[in-house]
Scaffold this motif. Structure first.
Motif, PDB file in Angstrom:
ATOM      1  N   LEU A   1       0.825  -1.206   0.000  1.00  0.00           N
ATOM      2  CA  LEU A   1       0.000   0.000   0.000  1.00  0.00           C
ATOM      3  C   LEU A   1       0.864   1.263   0.000  1.00  0.00           C
ATOM      4  O   LEU A   1       0.647   2.183  -0.795  1.00  0.00           O
ATOM      5  N   LEU A   2       1.853   1.312   0.899  1.00  0.00           N
ATOM      6  CA  LEU A   2       2.661   2.511   1.075  1.00  0.00           C
ATOM      7  C   LEU A   2       3.667   2.719  -0.050  1.00  0.00           C
ATOM      8  O   LEU A   2       3.828   3.836  -0.547  1.00  0.00           O
ATOM      9  N   PHE A   3       4.345   1.648  -0.433  1.00  0.00           N
ATOM     10  CA  PHE A   3       5.514   1.796  -1.294  1.00  0.00           C
ATOM     11  C   PHE A   3       5.250   1.437  -2.756  1.00  0.00           C
ATOM     12  O   PHE A   3       5.670   2.173  -3.652  1.00  0.00           O
ATOM     13  N   LEU A   4       4.554   0.344  -3.026  1.00  0.00           N
ATOM     14  CA  LEU A   4       4.290  -0.029  -4.416  1.00  0.00           C
ATOM     15  C   LEU A   4       3.145   0.786  -5.012  1.00  0.00           C
ATOM     16  O   LEU A   4       3.188   1.152  -6.185  1.00  0.00           O
ATOM     17  N   GLU A   5       2.125   1.079  -4.198  1.00  0.00           N
ATOM     18  CA  GLU A   5       0.983   1.852  -4.692  1.00  0.00           C
ATOM     19  C   GLU A   5       1.131   3.340  -4.386  1.00  0.00           C
ATOM     20  O   GLU A   5       0.409   4.163  -4.955  1.00  0.00           O
ATOM     21  N   GLY A   6       2.023   3.693  -3.467  1.00  0.00           N
ATOM     22  CA  GLY A   6       2.259   5.095  -3.145  1.00  0.00           C
ATOM     23  C   GLY A   6       1.143   5.758  -2.362  1.00  0.00           C
ATOM     24  O   GLY A   6       0.953   6.977  -2.441  1.00  0.00           O
ATOM     25  N   ARG A   7       0.399   4.996  -1.554  1.00  0.00           N
ATOM     26  CA  ARG A   7      -0.666   5.598  -0.755  1.00  0.00           C
ATOM     27  C   ARG A   7      -0.078   6.419   0.393  1.00  0.00           C
ATOM     28  O   ARG A   7       0.989   6.115   0.911  1.00  0.00           O
ATOM     29  N   LYS A   8      -0.803   7.442   0.804  1.00  0.00           N
ATOM     30  CA  LYS A   8      -0.402   8.254   1.935  1.00  0.00           C
ATOM     31  C   LYS A   8      -0.463   7.419   3.218  1.00  0.00           C
ATOM     32  O   LYS A   8      -1.261   6.484   3.335  1.00  0.00           O
ATOM     33  N   TYR A   9       0.390   7.795   4.178  1.00  0.00           N
ATOM     34  CA  TYR A   9       0.507   7.038   5.425  1.00  0.00           C
ATOM     35  C   TYR A   9      -0.853   6.853   6.095  1.00  0.00           C
ATOM     36  O   TYR A   9      -1.240   5.733   6.444  1.00  0.00           O
TER      37      TYR A   9
END
Length: 205
Positions: free
Chosen positions: A128-136
């Motif tokens: 979620l955080l790194f591959l998709e770039g979602r906000k924390y």
């Protein structure tokens, strides 16, 4: 109130403390966090390059392609991957092709490291955080609500701990497969005291 830099330094130290291998230090964790933060940008650059090659294969001239650079190759974020590697233009020169291959190597290794995380919470939040770039906070909310039936919901404090453990695991993997060797921290003149993180120059003009 602590500055974002102080918070990041403390976060890095906490990750080192829970790390499982003694040869991974604070600089390795900083390099890993930087790569994870730049993953989505690198994927965009890779896709832009592959798009430009396809246009050439389809008969578009190099001049026409360069004229389209503003709409195809440049990003709106304003964030540079490194001062040494031109990342925000359509890649046509040999140097750019070498840089493209470096980005493919790095992103493949980052994705491999994340996909091989054993803990289901660590694996999901990393995607979620790194591959998709979602906000924390968005990723934290997703994990807290437990949308995935196979991954039970977790509290915010647990999310923060799982994130640190995930980064430690990813750092171990990227250190072992030599990916971190391509990342530098420059403490030279004109840099801030924490140093500037970037990629090694892999090809000269």
């Amino acid at each position: 109130m602590k500055s974002s830099t102080d918070q990041d330094i403390n976060d890095t130290k906490n990750i080192v403390q829970i790390n499982f291998f003694s040869d991974v230090d604070e600089e390795d964790i900083r390099k890993t966090k930087w790569l994870l933060d730049k993953y989505v940008d690198m994927i965009d650059i890779i896709q832009n390059y592959e798009y430009s090659l396809k246009q050439i294969e389809n008969g578009m001239s190099a001049y026409e392609l360069l004229s389209a650079e503003g709409s195809v190759g440049k990003r709106e974020s304003g964030h540079e991957l490194t001062a040494d590697i031109t990342a925000n233009s359509v890649i046509l020169k040999d140097k750019r092709h070498a840089n493209y291959e470096l980005y493919v190597f790095i992103t493949n290794n980052v994705r491999f490291a994340i996909n091989n995380i054993k803990d289901p919470h660590e694996g999901l939040l990393s995607r979620l955080l790194f591959l998709e770039g979602r906000k924390y906070l968005k990723a934290q909310e997703y994990m807290e609500k437990g949308y995935r039936k196979d991954v039970p919901g977790i509290a915010a404090t647990t999310f923060a701990d799982k994130r640190r453990r995930a980064i430690a695991n990813i750092a171990n993997s990227l250190k072992f497969n030599l990916t971190l060797d391509f990342v530098t921290i420059d403490y030279g003149r004109g840099r801030n005291k924490e140093g500037e993180v970037g990629l090694r120059r892999i090809c000269e003009e």
